[in-house]
Design an enzyme around this catalytic site. Structure first.
Site, PDB file in Angstrom:
ATOM      1  CG  ASP A 145       1.133  -6.583   0.505  1.00 32.89           C
ATOM      2  OD1 ASP A 145       2.342  -6.750   0.304  1.00 32.89           O
ATOM      3  OD2 ASP A 145       0.668  -6.385   1.642  1.00 32.89           O
ATOM      4  CG  HIS A 205       4.917  -7.194   2.910  1.00 32.86           C
ATOM      5  ND1 HIS A 205       3.727  -6.585   2.600  1.00 32.86           N
ATOM      6  CD2 HIS A 205       5.366  -6.571   4.024  1.00 32.86           C
ATOM      7  CE1 HIS A 205       3.473  -5.635   3.492  1.00 32.86           C
ATOM      8  NE2 HIS A 205       4.461  -5.612   4.364  1.00 32.86           N
ATOM      9  CB  SER A 529       2.878  -4.861   7.224  1.00 34.95           C
ATOM     10  OG  SER A 529       3.344  -3.884   6.369  1.00 34.95           O
TER      11      SER A 529
END
Ligand SMILES: *[C@@H]1O[C@H](CO)[C@@H](O)[C@H](O)[C@H]1NC(C)=O
Ligand SMILES: *[C@@H]1O[C@H](CO)[C@@H](O)[C@H](O)[C@H]1NC(C)=O
Ligand SMILES: *[C@@H]1O[C@H](CO)[C@@H](O)[C@H](O)[C@H]1NC(C)=O
Ligand SMILES: *[C@@H]1O[C@H](CO)[C@@H](O)[C@H](O)[C@H]1NC(C)=O
Ligand SMILES: *[C@@H]1O[C@H](CO)[C@@H](O)[C@H](O)[C@H]1NC(C)=O
Ligand SMILES: *[C@@H]1O[C@H](CO)[C@@H](O)[C@H](O)[C@H]1NC(C)=O
Ligand SMILES: *[C@@H]1O[C@H](CO)[C@@H](O)[C@H](O)[C@H]1NC(C)=O
Ligand SMILES: *[C@@H]1O[C@H](CO)[C@@H](O)[C@H](O)[C@H]1NC(C)=O
Ligand SMILES: *[C@@H]1O[C@H](CO)[C@@H](O)[C@H](O)[C@H]1NC(C)=O
Ligand SMILES: *[C@@H]1O[C@H](CO)[C@@H](O)[C@H](O)[C@H]1NC(C)=O
Ligand SMILES: *[C@@H]1O[C@H](CO)[C@@H](O)[C@H](O)[C@H]1NC(C)=O
Ligand SMILES: *[C@@H]1O[C@H](CO)[C@@H](O)[C@H](O)[C@H]1NC(C)=O
Length: 742
Positions: A145, A205, A529
């Site tokens: 990620d 994220h 996600s």
């Protein structure tokens, strides 16, 4: 997918820039260079093989240059063999003709997909959930990620012992990044120079996805009071290994290949990767499919986001059967934001609004009525950049017909914005007070403005509501059918992915906006996600009870025990092509009864059946394989997958068979009977042979055949049914889906 969308937009506009920057050509070079991944297949087993020097010598041979150091972008040398390099088109062609080279393909740019959810799916806090803590402590989740924020409470190592013995990785987190006994490994592939290498997350994220999969339980968290409660991952005692392959500007395919190369050799148990390609490439050009194949061959399950391009059909980009593809659902919690009008009326909109206007009512203005003369009313209506008159907007609440409009309104000094919402099923975080209204409410707001002198309103802070109709697949979640493999149902499974509260990086703001000065340790995000690490957490949870299970057994256990979701509405959009086998049910997944197993050889036979050439087979598997006649006859739909799907002509009657083999992982001497459940009015005729499977021992395998026939089904709507093997305790359910497309 508030953040998801912004990242998307950002990425699609940046792809070009990034591409150009990678075309940094030599001054004397006539031709432009681009980064290519040169794939050499499996690593030779010779002891004296030196991958780096081999890669350098290949480069030298092709370029005929003496100094090639800056050409080699990276070497893959731990789990498979290859390298990434800068080449011109003509050099690429020379290289591709070399016999040893399996394939050369351009490195693609990829994109990210952007607490109560664990309770919602049944993994309750504390002693209410059965756990094997000692195995959990030995479980390592590899997170590919944007890096993580290592100081987050979700990653504190208080109470953690040293890393498990099998850990073979390292902490190469770079600048200002310290690992601990929770974050046991970190690598950064995105920095241009060693000096500023850092696995630190500057977007939020990666922190969010890592903490969703395996974050510690952290009490009293919230996003400015919203979603308050304990935030935690699926397996809070597990360890995390971080592989940074994306930054604010996007993700890179060659970095992803490196991350898989390392994660496999580092000894992770499950890989979670909330990244998708922005087109749908064949497997031999898809770094996630290639990396995932090597992971599968080494007993590691790869869990991947399905994509955020729904509800259009055939948008799912995660299509390989050896990768577990996850769709996103709405959970029972939603955030809503009220708009209080001057006349006392209340309109209920959507957004995650943490700003408090203290009840003060501000004048309302429609973007259309604040147009600059050089701008068309149609653009002003959407509050497009450089279209609004700052003087008429400043200090007011501005109505915009587009979800991007508020950015311009805020720039011009508006105090808030009200937006016409095309997708009311999820809420966005914005950098000032915003509420997204349904078209009906938006219309009634405009008629209030039309009929009132000096119309005013205020936007309230968001409130939490409970939505009892959940779960349902959210509109943005990418849909099947797959355009790469028509007879494998994708996505595979559904998990919570809307308005998820999890750890965040205070090095970033909760939105992409330059006006957002907030820095938070927990934030709300939506996207496939966010669904992906839920399933990675469940896979790790299952593995703590069955450490010896292969990736396909874990995947099968999760799929066949999923909650049934109902196909509803016309077309493909809210069918199995949205949710796969159903909604993830972790407690049931640890006792599946039977599993559908797949080996590397099965996947190779599957690819042979797709008429893959030996060259393409080598790209994906790394092995030198020639398809035998027998293997080449393999039908896609006979892959021993936990779902059954087939594409037919639509205009003719059909009669198909699916062959399957199940392995007993339940009890000795169990007898399973097949039940077929078709939806009312279904035109499918389904026969199962044999209808009874008697399993004497554990690990015993038995085969069966399902015959599905029907008349012409047309192209408008898939037809489906479920086959359930039932032994009195376990319901082992597989959906059967037949469809046609024009
Ligand atoms: C956890 O699993 C291990 C082996 O996988 C087993 O030896 C141990 O008894 C289990 N512990 C609990 C509490 O179930
Ligand atoms: C390291 O990162 C933390 C968190 O962002 C920051 O507060 C600190 O100043 C950084 N230290 C250095 C030396 O850059
Ligand atoms: C990386 O480091 C180099 C020099 O060491 C510096 O010039 C560059 O600005 C740094 N880049 C970033 C993004 O910090
Ligand atoms: C969240 O905060 C509200 C209001 O303060 C409170 O009523 C509620 O109990 C809290 N919920 C949790 C899970 O702490
Ligand atoms: C551990 O890493 C080393 C160095 O990369 C590698 O040679 C070895 O094969 C790895 N061990 C395992 C079990 O993958
Ligand atoms: C609302 O009130 C709080 C506390 O009194 C204050 O800090 C804040 O600035 C006020 N907000 C606005 C928009 O006036
Ligand atoms: C509640 O859930 C239903 C179905 O899942 C969905 O259509 C609706 O938009 C949701 N409402 C909110 C406020 O999220
Ligand atoms: C508001 O007024 C405009 C013209 O002044 C008209 O075109 C529009 O239809 C009205 N809208 C509503 C919802 O009343
Ligand atoms: C593979 O090739 C054979 C023979 O050319 C053909 O009959 C078959 O339809 C092809 N299969 C696929 C999946 O394209
Ligand atoms: C692949 O295997 C075949 C025989 O099975 C052999 O002839 C060929 O040389 C091998 N190719 C490579 C690149 O190893
Ligand atoms: C479908 O084919 C099977 C054999 O492949 C046959 O036994 C069965 O009768 C056929 N069913 C129909 C409805 O034609
Ligand atoms: C299963 O059946 C066999 C033979 O009938 C018997 O010997 C064995 O004890 C049974 N096992 C269990 C767990 O009931």
């Amino acid at each position: 997918m508030m953040k998801g969308t912004t990242l998307f937009c950002l990425f699609s506009s940046l792809v070009v820039v990034l591409f150009l920057s990678s075309v940094a050509a030599d001054k004397d070079d006539q031709e432009d260079q681009q980064v290519y991944i040169v794939y050499l297949g499996a690593l030779p087993s010779r002891d004296d093989y030196q991958p780096m020097s081999d890669h350098m010598s290949i480069l030298q041979e092709v370029t005929q240059e003496s100094s090639i150091e800056n050409r080699l972008v990276r070497s893959y040398k731990r789990s498979f063999n290859g390298f990434a390099t800068r080449f011109t088109e003509s050099e690429r062609n020379i290289l591709a003709r070399m016999e040893r080279v399996v394939s050369v393909f351009p490195s693609r740019k990829l994109k990210l997909q952007t607490t109560s959810s664990w309770n919602f799916i049944g993994l309750k806090e504390g002693s209410k959930t059965k756990r094997n803590r000692s195995n959990e402590r030995d479980t390592i989740i590899g997170v590919i990620d944007t890096g993580v924020y290592p100081e987050s409470d979700s990653f504190s190592d208080q109470g953690f012992g040293p890393p498990p013995k099998k850990w073979n990785g390292t902490c190469a987190g770079g600048k200002n990044f310290t690992c601990n006994n929770k974050i046991i490994g970190a690598r950064d592939y995105m920095s241009e120079s060693k000096a500023n290498q850092s696995a630190r997350d500057y977007t939020g994220h990666g922190t969010h996805t890592a903490s969703t999969a395996a974050g510690n339980a952290v009490a009293d968290t919230s996003f400015y009071g919203l979603g308050n409660g304990t935030a935690r991952g699926g397996v809070p005692a597990a360890r995390i290994a971080v592989y940074k392959v994306c930054n604010n500007e996007g993700c890179s395919g060659e970095a992803i290949m490196s991350a898989f190369d390392d994660a496999i050799a580092d000894g992770v148990d499950v890989i979670t990767i909330s990244i998708v390609l922005d087109n749908i490439p064949p497997f031999e050009e898809d770094p996630i499919a290639i990396g995932g194949f090597h992971a599968m061959a080494k007993g590691i399950l790869t869990v991947n986001a399905a994509g955020n391009d729904g509800p259009k059909i055939s948008t799912v980009t995660s299509t390989a059967p050896w990768v577990f593809s996850v769709a996103a659902s709405i959970t029972n919690r939603a955030f809503m934001t009220k708009v209080l009008l001057g006349d006392g009326k209340i309109l209920v909109g959507r957004s995650v609004n943490t700003y408090d206007l203290n009840g003060t009512k501000y004048p309302l203005v429609y973007g259309k009525s604040a147009a600059l003369s050089k701008c068309s009313l149609d653009k002003a209506r959407l509050c497009e950049p450089k279209c609004l008159d700052g003087k008429r907007v400043k200090g007011k609440i501005v109505l915009c017909d587009s979800t991007k409009g508020p950015i311009e309104a805020q720039k011009l000094g508006a105090v808030g914005s009200i937006v016409k919402n095309p997708e009311p099923d999820r809420a966005y975080v914005r950098s000032f007070p915003v509420s997204f209204l349904s078209s009906d409410d938006y219309k009634s707001l405009i008629s209030y403005m039309n009929s009132t002198k000096g119309p005013k309103a205020t936007i309230l802070k968001s409130e939490e509501i409970s939505n009892q109709t959940a779960p349902l697949v959210v509109s943005f979640s990418s849909r099947g059918p797959s355009t790469i493999v028509s007879d494998i149902l994708k996505p595979d499974i559904t998990a919570p992915g809307v308005e998820i509260l999890a750890a965040y990086s205070p090095d970033s703001s909760p939105t992409e906006s330059e006006f957002d000065t907030r820095h938070v340790r927990f934030s709300v995000m939506s996207g496939t996600s966010m669904a992906c690490p839920h399933v990675a957490g469940v896979a790790a949870y299952v593995k703590t009870f069955h450490p010896e299970w292969s990736p396909s057994m874990i995947q099968s256990a999760i799929m066949t025990t999923a909650w049934l979701m109902n196909a509803s509405g016309p077309g493909f959009v809210s069918t199995e092509f949205a949710y796969g086998s159903g909604h993830v049910n972790p407690l049931a997944a640890i006792h599946p009864g039977l599993v559908y197993e797949l080996t590397k050889a099965d996947h190779i036979a599957f690819l042979c059946g797709l008429n893959y050439t030996s060259e393409h087979l080598r790209i994906i598997s790394g092995d030198n394989i020639t398809c035998t006649k027998e293997r080449s006859k393999t039908l896609q739909r006979n892959l021993n997958y936990p779902t059954m799907s087939a594409k037919v002509s639509g205009t003719h009657p059909f009669n198909l068979t699916f062959h399957r083999t199940v392995t007993n992982v339940g009890k000795q001497n169990s007898t399973y009977k097949a039940e077929v459940v078709t939806s009312p009015g279904s035109k499918l005729r389904i026969k199962v042979l044999p209808r009874v499977l008697s399993m004497k021992s554990i690990s015993e395998k038995q085969s069966f055949m399902v015959t599905v026939s029907g008349d012409s089904i047309g192209t408008k709507q898939p037809v489906s049914a479920n086959i359930i093997w039932f032994d009195g305790t376990h319901h082992v359910r597989s959906p059967i889906v037949v469809y046609a497309m024009s």
